[in-house]
Design a protein around this motif. Structure first.
Motif, PDB file in Angstrom:
ATOM      1  N   ALA A  73     -36.750  73.512   9.607  1.00 56.91           N
ATOM      2  CA  ALA A  73     -35.986  72.336  10.033  1.00 56.91           C
ATOM      3  C   ALA A  73     -34.789  72.737  10.906  1.00 56.91           C
ATOM      4  CB  ALA A  73     -35.532  71.512   8.831  1.00 56.91           C
ATOM      5  N   VAL A 132     -42.354  70.006  13.242  1.00 54.95           N
ATOM      6  CA  VAL A 132     -43.200  71.180  12.971  1.00 54.95           C
ATOM      7  C   VAL A 132     -42.410  72.383  12.470  1.00 54.95           C
ATOM      8  CG1 VAL A 132     -44.992  70.545  14.630  1.00 54.95           C
ATOM      9  CG2 VAL A 132     -43.165  72.115  15.325  1.00 54.95           C
ATOM     10  N   CYS A 133     -41.129  72.458  12.780  1.00 50.30           N
ATOM     11  CA  CYS A 133     -40.365  73.671  12.420  1.00 50.30           C
ATOM     12  C   CYS A 133     -40.321  73.826  10.896  1.00 50.30           C
ATOM     13  CB  CYS A 133     -38.958  73.613  12.979  1.00 50.30           C
ATOM     14  SG  CYS A 133     -37.971  75.012  12.390  1.00 50.30           S
ATOM     15  N   PRO A 134     -40.816  74.963  10.377  1.00 46.65           N
ATOM     16  CA  PRO A 134     -40.846  75.164   8.926  1.00 46.65           C
ATOM     17  C   PRO A 134     -39.455  75.369   8.322  1.00 46.65           C
ATOM     18  CG  PRO A 134     -41.606  77.125  10.063  1.00 46.65           C
ATOM     19  CD  PRO A 134     -41.440  76.068  11.113  1.00 46.65           C
TER      20      PRO A 134
END
Lengths: 439, 105
Positions: B54, B50-52
């Protein structure tokens, strides 16, 4: 620093905080506005549409020509995107772009310094590069009256009669913990990613067929979010466009999809490519949007404490309104603090006017009206897959000439639609949607 | 998809995208796995998807298996804080004067 005591501390110099600070400072209060970015807007992201009614409320002699607005929105619409196809519904009205302007596109790193500057001009003191780490309560009692904030700067405690928290979706850790149903959940927020693509001012006008200074704001629906509950957006700025997408975080996580892959898919849709081709991506950003709406409201007031904007979850995601809810809530919070100063009572009871006036305003009225909408849509993924596809099939049948008699084709279309969804279920879905959208 | 290299619509990597954003990293991470043991057992590790930016990467090499947190690329959205099924991420904003600064926003 510890010796100073203010009438009001505002945490966060976004739309809610700056609006609160400017109104309170104009009323003669001694206000300090705290911002963790090195300038307001430096850490803020939105699509973003800013609404005229809220700006006119915040700034009595508001003149759009003096503000760093990108474009005045003349056209808004919904694009239903499936596969390679697009069914577009949009409305362009010169009236929306004429005074009193309906809404504007903004870029927050440009808009926020100007908007917070209005608070400074009104006499508020702004401290940037100042991160608030917690609230200070009377006698260090965790339930005691809020009498100030703790910051991570040396000697960073600040004291005041009242604190307005407008620090965005993550509010403050202790406020998240104190929410009636606990901290935010991943199904109560949407993660949005965005790119700003530079095209040049004339080129933006040409590609979107816009008069100088006028802009467009389109919400992108359909299978563009890969069946996940969410929405894409395409907004025109002065010489750039903003393109992005947001989906419910819990669903994004469950799908194992990366947010930038979602964005890739949006940018590659044949309907969108011609608007972006040849442009330079100049910035990538990400932001979390509180979408719990009415069901997720925290306590709006405590002793010496008010919560406004995203920190209170004041976002009408169905109508993509948030910046106006933020400004209006900030102004009403300031009004309550101004009143409390007159009565000398900044307890929760003394500040109760905030929740009352917010309840009478469009902010809570609209959140209440749409309270069923997001849960309904999330429980019905067919609105992000099946129904957009059926709409495309229907559009095909309208616009394709095949040499076959129309009556015969209509029968085939109806048979195909029935095969994909029984009429009874479709009726029930649409009735449910209508009810969810009409409170 | 066309092979047109001039088009911005050509795929950008996360690194390409983060290159467009200005960061002033702090000396220490503002993100931390509270209990690394929980990460080892975690199914799916949503923080890694989910981390935009990375920021989170699960590495398994000769040094063992571990969660690598590239906090200096953090866009400060807080998705990881809420997506972690164990609420195992000790999350804070970076100290004042550090982290991301948007030029457009």
């Amino acid at each position: 620093m510890e010796q100073d005591k203010f009438d009001l501390i505002v945490v966060g110099a976004g739309p809610a905080g700056a609006a609160a600070a400017m109104r309170a400072a104009r009323a003669g209060l001694d206000v300090v506005l705290l911002e963790r970015g090195s300038s307001p807007g430096g850490k803020n992201v939105m699509g973003g549409v800013m609404y005229g009614h809220a700006l006119r409320d915040a700034i009595p002699d508001f003149d759009p020509r003096t503000a760093p607005l990108e474009r005045t929105v003349a056209e808004q619409g919904y694009w239903l995107l499936t596969g390679e196809d697009a069914l577009r519904v949009s409305y362009r009205s010169p009236r929306h772009a004429a005074p009193p302007e309906n809404c504007f596109t903004v870029l927050r790193a440009r808009f926020d310094p100007w908007f917070a500057g209005q608070a400074e001009e009104a006499g508020a003191m702004m401290l940037t590069g100042t991160t608030v780490t917690g609230l200070i309560r009377r006698n260090e009692d965790p339930r005691g009256q809020v009498i100030g904030v703790r910051t991570d700067r040396p000697d960073g405690d600040l004291l005041a009669d009242a604190v307005i928290v407008a620090s965005g979706v993550h509010a403050l850790p202790e406020l998240l913990a104190a929410r009636p149903h606990g901290d935010l959940r991943p199904d109560q927020v949407a993660l949005a990613v965005k790119e700003v693509v530079h095209l040049g001012e004339e080129e933006v006008g040409r590609r979107f067929a816009l008069a100088p200074g006028q802009g467009a704001a389109y919400e992108l629906l359909g299978t563009i979010t890969r069946g996940l509950p969410g929405v894409g957006f395409l907004y025109t700025n002065r010489d750039t466009v903003s393109i992005g997408a947001g989906v419910v975080l819990a669903d994004l996580a469950a799908a194992g999809l990366k947010p930038y892959e979602l964005l890739d898919g949006v940018k590659e849709h044949p309907m969108l490519r011609p608007f972006l081709d040849g442009g330079d991506v100049v910035e990538y950003s990400a932001h979390l949007i509180p979408e719990a709406g009415h069901a997720g409201l925290p306590d709006l007031a405590g002793d010496g404490l008010l919560v406004a904007g995203d920190a209170a979850g004041l976002v009408n995601s169905l109508r993509r309104e948030g910046s106006n809810l933020a400004i209006t809530s900030g102004l009403l919070a300031a009004d309550a603090v101004i009143h409390a100063r007159e009565t000398g009572d900044s307890s929760a009871r003394g500040l109760a006017g905030y929740a009352e006036s917010l309840g009478r305003s469009f902010v809570l009225q609209d959140l209440r009206r749409y309270r069923q909408a997001m849960p309904y849509l999330r429980a019905h993924p067919e609105f992000f897959g099946l129904y957009p596809e059926l709409a495309a099939i229907a559009a095909d049948s309208v616009f394709l000439a095949t040499g076959e008699p129309r009556r015969q084709r209509a029968r085939k279309l109806i048979a195909e639609l029935r095969r994909r969804r029984s009429p009874l279920r479709a009726l029930r879905d649409l009735w449910g949607l209508w009810r969810a959208l009409n409170g | 998809m066309s092979e047109d290299n001039r088009s911005p619509v050509r795929r950008m990597t996360v690194a390409d995208r983060l290159f467009l954003v200005s960061f002033r990293p702090a000396h220490e991470s503002h993100l931390r796995a509270k209990d690394p043991g929980l990460c080892a057992e975690c199914v799916g590790r949503p923080c890694t998807t989910v981390c935009p930016a990375a920021v989170y990467e699960w590495l398994e090499d000769t040094d063992g298996a571990r969660l690598v947190i590239s906090f200096e690329n953090c866009l400060e959205c807080g998705a990881c804080r809420l997506a972690c099924p164990e609420r195992n991420i000790d999350w804070a904003y970076p100290p004042s004067g550090h982290g991301v600064t948007y030029r457009y926003g």
